[in-house]
Design a protein around this motif. Sequence first.
Motif, PDB file in Angstrom:
ATOM      1  N   ALA A  13       7.759  -4.468  -6.446  1.00  0.00           N
ATOM      2  CA  ALA A  13       7.010  -3.493  -5.889  1.00  0.00           C
ATOM      3  C   ALA A  13       7.936  -2.437  -6.341  1.00  0.00           C
TER       4      ALA A  13
ATOM      5  N   ALA B 121       6.477   1.280  -7.405  1.00  0.00           N
ATOM      6  CA  ALA B 121       6.391   2.713  -7.322  1.00  0.00           C
ATOM      7  C   ALA B 121       7.621   3.423  -6.432  1.00  0.00           C
TER       8      ALA B 121
ATOM      9  N   THR C 164       4.128   3.908  -2.322  1.00  0.00           N
ATOM     10  CA  THR C 164       4.075   1.980  -2.228  1.00  0.00           C
ATOM     11  C   THR C 164       2.743   1.938  -1.836  1.00  0.00           C
TER      12      THR C 164
ATOM     13  N   VAL D  79      -2.250  -8.489  -2.533  1.00  0.00           N
ATOM     14  CA  VAL D  79      -0.900  -8.041  -3.514  1.00  0.00           C
ATOM     15  C   VAL D  79      -1.291  -8.263  -4.561  1.00  0.00           C
TER      16      VAL D  79
ATOM     17  N   VAL E 224      -1.921  -5.977  -8.702  1.00  0.00           N
ATOM     18  CA  VAL E 224      -0.940  -6.371  -9.755  1.00  0.00           C
ATOM     19  C   VAL E 224      -1.962  -6.231 -11.022  1.00  0.00           C
TER      20      VAL E 224
ATOM     21  N   GLU F 246       1.290  -2.496  -9.764  1.00  0.00           N
ATOM     22  CA  GLU F 246       2.341  -3.122  -9.503  1.00  0.00           C
ATOM     23  C   GLU F 246       2.936  -2.284  -7.724  1.00  0.00           C
ATOM     24  N   ALA F 247       2.995  -1.597  -7.430  1.00  0.00           N
ATOM     25  CA  ALA F 247       3.583  -0.604  -6.616  1.00  0.00           C
ATOM     26  C   ALA F 247       2.875  -1.507  -5.044  1.00  0.00           C
ATOM     27  N   ALA F 248       2.344  -3.108  -5.509  1.00  0.00           N
ATOM     28  CA  ALA F 248       2.380  -3.106  -4.138  1.00  0.00           C
ATOM     29  C   ALA F 248       3.098  -4.009  -2.872  1.00  0.00           C
TER      30      ALA F 248
END
Length: 436
Positions: free
Chosen positions: A253, A257, A263, A272, A276, A281-283
């Motif tokens: 991530a 992020a 995030t 998560v 995505v 994707e920042a998970a």
Amino acid sequence: MARIPDETLDAVRQAADLVELVRARVELTRRSGRWWGRCPFHEERTPSFSLLPPDFRRYYCHSCLATGDAITWMQEREGAANFSEAVEVLAERYGIEFHNEEESPAEAAKRAAARRRLELLDRAASFFEAVLWNADEAEPARRYLAGRGFDEALVRRFRIGWAPAGGTGLAARALREGFTRDQLMDAGLARPRGGTASDFFQARITFPIADLRGRVQGFGARTLDPAERAKYVNSPEGPAFRKRTLLFGLAEARADAAKRGWTVVVEGYTDVMGLVASGIEAAVACMGTSLTSEQMRLLARTAPEVRLCFDADKAGEGAAWRTVQASRDVPVRLSAVQLPSGQDPGDLAASEEGRNSLRGAIEHADPLLTSLISSRARRAGAAPRDRDQALEEITSLLRTLPDTVEKDEGVRLAAGLLQLSRVMEDRLREGSRHGE
């Protein structure tokens, strides 16, 4: 105390490509003979962070004055525990022979054992992956993952696997490859069984849990058997694996992020993956009922804002409440993502309509403090006793936070929603002063 030879330090500093390291976390632009970007050490809109010419081996922020070289960067942004580890990581990355002078036999043995443990865990992840994709017994797991909307590329990205039934598949292979029973148990991969070892994880989907640098530290594992008492089990807690210091998906991530400036934190592994799959994707997942102070510090090093995407129920609200308290003294902003009641990110990601809804909710997150106050005040109802209880809880929450404009807005919001008199509003403001 072990000491790194000067020639090793010099070689690492010369070989390390700081531009390459920083570019993985910061979007850089070449201008006036320097590389410029937004500082990863504080929040800003205009880039004041640069890599210094002529050789770009040091960074400097003209605003917050953060400065350092590749070794400093590894400690401050890449999760190296200390100076020695930062040098060792860079040496391995850039092909420099590394050793410590005056390292005691015990220190050398401890470092070797840690490396062996990481190697074993990484091999275990690869073993579980191979079983998932190749074994007939893993067909229900493949169907389950596909049914959640997770394609093969996404499943492979997170190294999801299947721990086979039978009890000795992983342990037997590891023993053949030269690992010992004690090493298997130290890594949380086996239990003692007579004179040998049996697999800790059996007949479960496995989710590797890695550190900030992407090194596997342990596993979470989900059963598909509804008769199983525990839907999820994790690697045993111990000195080498502590859930409160790890976040699922953090290594994957971090780049997104850093670009977004925030995030998203969810409750589970598949949440998560759902984010995505939806283009976020920042998970990461906290793997517990709320975030800890250790996890908050990790997140603060990644991006200046954390957006909580917990389940839209009383338990999710409680987790968010505890997260506010865990974030005390951590330089990070907190926001709340409002999901439809009864829905979680993994559920929403199963359809295109749900993914659009999920993206919209995350991109329009609300300040967490005001969101929590609104939720708690609305649950209070009209009875004076219920409103008193809500007021007490809101006052306690506000008291943990520093005095800011956002906090003052929270006081006014609570006063309005709880229909407080001016006198009671003043008491709320006085009682919620930080540190009292």
